[in-house]
Design a protein around this motif. Structure first.
Motif, short mmCIF file in Angstrom:
data_model
loop_
_atom_site.label_atom_id
_atom_site.label_comp_id
_atom_site.label_asym_id
_atom_site.label_seq_id
_atom_site.Cartn_x
_atom_site.Cartn_y
_atom_site.Cartn_z
N SER A 156 -44.27 39.86 -4.31
CA SER A 156 -44.43 41.24 -4.75
C SER A 156 -45.37 41.35 -5.94
O SER A 156 -45.87 42.43 -6.24
N GLY A 157 -45.58 40.22 -6.64
CA GLY A 157 -46.40 40.28 -7.84
C GLY A 157 -45.72 41.01 -8.98
O GLY A 157 -46.30 41.23 -10.03
N ALA A 158 -44.46 41.41 -8.76
CA ALA A 158 -43.68 42.14 -9.77
C ALA A 158 -44.41 43.38 -10.27
O ALA A 158 -44.41 43.70 -11.44
N TYR A 159 -45.07 44.10 -9.34
CA TYR A 159 -45.74 45.34 -9.73
C TYR A 159 -44.72 46.33 -10.27
O TYR A 159 -43.60 46.41 -9.78
N PRO A 160 -45.08 47.11 -11.29
CA PRO A 160 -44.15 48.14 -11.76
C PRO A 160 -43.92 49.18 -10.67
O PRO A 160 -44.85 49.53 -9.93
N TYR A 161 -42.71 49.66 -10.57
CA TYR A 161 -42.38 50.64 -9.55
C TYR A 161 -42.52 52.04 -10.12
O TYR A 161 -41.99 52.34 -11.20
N VAL A 162 -43.22 52.91 -9.42
CA VAL A 162 -43.38 54.31 -9.81
C VAL A 162 -42.78 55.16 -8.69
O VAL A 162 -43.27 55.15 -7.56
N ALA A 163 -41.70 55.88 -8.99
CA ALA A 163 -41.04 56.70 -7.98
C ALA A 163 -42.02 57.71 -7.40
O ALA A 163 -42.76 58.37 -8.13
N GLY A 164 -42.02 57.80 -6.08
CA GLY A 164 -42.91 58.73 -5.39
C GLY A 164 -44.28 58.18 -5.09
O GLY A 164 -45.01 58.74 -4.28
N LYS A 165 -44.64 57.07 -5.74
CA LYS A 165 -45.98 56.50 -5.55
C LYS A 165 -45.89 54.98 -5.50
O LYS A 165 -46.28 54.28 -6.44
N PRO A 166 -45.36 54.44 -4.41
CA PRO A 166 -45.33 52.98 -4.30
C PRO A 166 -46.75 52.42 -4.33
O PRO A 166 -47.70 53.09 -3.92
N VAL A 167 -46.88 51.21 -4.83
CA VAL A 167 -48.18 50.55 -4.84
C VAL A 167 -48.75 50.55 -3.42
O VAL A 167 -48.03 50.26 -2.46
N LEU A 168 -50.01 50.92 -3.28
CA LEU A 168 -50.62 50.91 -1.95
C LEU A 168 -52.04 50.39 -2.02
O LEU A 168 -52.68 50.38 -3.08
N ARG A 169 -52.52 49.95 -0.88
CA ARG A 169 -53.92 49.58 -0.69
C ARG A 169 -54.35 50.18 0.64
O ARG A 169 -53.79 49.86 1.69
N PHE A 170 -55.35 51.05 0.57
CA PHE A 170 -55.86 51.71 1.76
C PHE A 170 -56.97 50.84 2.36
O PHE A 170 -57.90 50.44 1.66
N GLU A 171 -56.86 50.56 3.66
CA GLU A 171 -57.80 49.66 4.32
C GLU A 171 -58.73 50.45 5.25
O GLU A 171 -58.31 50.94 6.30
N ASN A 172 -60.00 50.55 4.85
CA ASN A 172 -60.95 51.33 5.64
C ASN A 172 -61.08 50.85 7.08
O ASN A 172 -61.18 51.66 8.01
N HIS A 173 -61.10 49.51 7.27
CA HIS A 173 -61.29 49.00 8.63
C HIS A 173 -60.10 49.32 9.53
O HIS A 173 -60.27 49.49 10.74
N LYS A 174 -58.91 49.42 8.95
CA LYS A 174 -57.75 49.82 9.75
C LYS A 174 -57.79 51.31 10.04
O LYS A 174 -57.38 51.76 11.13
#
Length: 247
Positions: free
Chosen positions: A67-85
């Motif tokens: 998980s990398g221990a990313y901080p959690y923000v309610a309503g906005k989970p960590v994301l990465r948008f993939e253009n090729h997908k």
């Protein structure tokens, strides 16, 4: 298969442990990061370990590194948008609209498909990258994709949460759609953790955590054994020092 997210005991147990660590090691150390993660979600980790017959420290190590221990923000989970997908799930059927706003390696840019992702809006503005910076940039692109194509194609094209589970893997986590996975991850960190372990379970990876076969786990989860396997071993090697921390 019953998913862990649907187990009432896991849905109701407190995230924080009843006996948190009272003297935290330095934040920049592996032990310090493990201790802080445990204080945040150790109640759920301990219950998960009991349900799955996994050593709690192994469960914590798996979550911590992947998980990398990313901080959690309610309503906005960590994301990465993939253009090729997004091209696969929407753009290929709408090439003119896609090409105005998105490009990736092999499609308007050099490199492999997962490289050189760029975005622009309006279509008359310069291309700009959006990976690796503030999450606001990823969410700007994700929100625009939702407006352009609808929520489901945008969610299918993104990875979510600390463990960065791709939306198209929603069935492996027990969700009927990618949008449902996103909504649940946005509701609470609990569902990110359970999503990670449900994904590992459906992919046959819990055995590797149980047996602490970190290299095989890292290879299958990430597509590459290193540096993840080494980091997992280092995290689990803190077990004696972790257990000795005052609570």
């Amino acid at each position: 298969m019953q998913y862990l997210k649907d187990d009432p005991s896991l849905g109701q147990v407190a995230l924080a442990p009843p006996r948190p660590i009272t003297q935290l090691p330095p934040a920049g150390t592996t032990l310090g990061r493990m201790a802080r993660t445990y204080n945040a979600i150790g109640g759920l980790i301990d219950k998960l370990a009991a349900v799955t017959a996994i050593d709690p420290m192994a469960a914590l190590s798996g979550w911590q590194i992947e998980s990398g221990a990313y901080p959690y923000v309610a309503g906005k989970p960590v994301l990465r948008f993939e253009n090729h997908k997004f091209w696969k799930y929407w753009g290929a059927a709408n090439p003119a609209k896609f090409d105005k706003h998105f490009r990736f390696g092999g499609h308007g840019a050099p490199g492999n498909s997962y490289q050189n992702h760029a975005f622009r809006n309006p279509a008359t503005t310069p291309w700009r990258g959006f990976h690796g910076g503030p999450q606001d940039k990823e969410y700007e692109v994700f929100d625009f994709a939702c407006q352009l194509a609808g929520k489901e194609p945008a969610c299918l094209s993104s990875s979510f949460g600390g463990p960065q589970i791709m939306g198209f893997n929603h069935r492996s986590c027990g969700y009927p759609s990618a949008a449902a996975l996103f909504d649940q991850f946005a509701a609470s960190r609990r569902w990110e953790v359970l999503g990670f372990f449900d994904f590992c379970r459906t992919q046959g990876l819990l055995h590797e955590i149980q047996t602490k076969d970190w290299s095989d786990f890292a290879e299958r989860y990430n597509g590459s054994a290193e540096p993840y396997g080494t980091n997992l071993r280092k995290a689990y090697a803190e077990k004696a020092a972790f257990d000795a921390l005052p609570r």
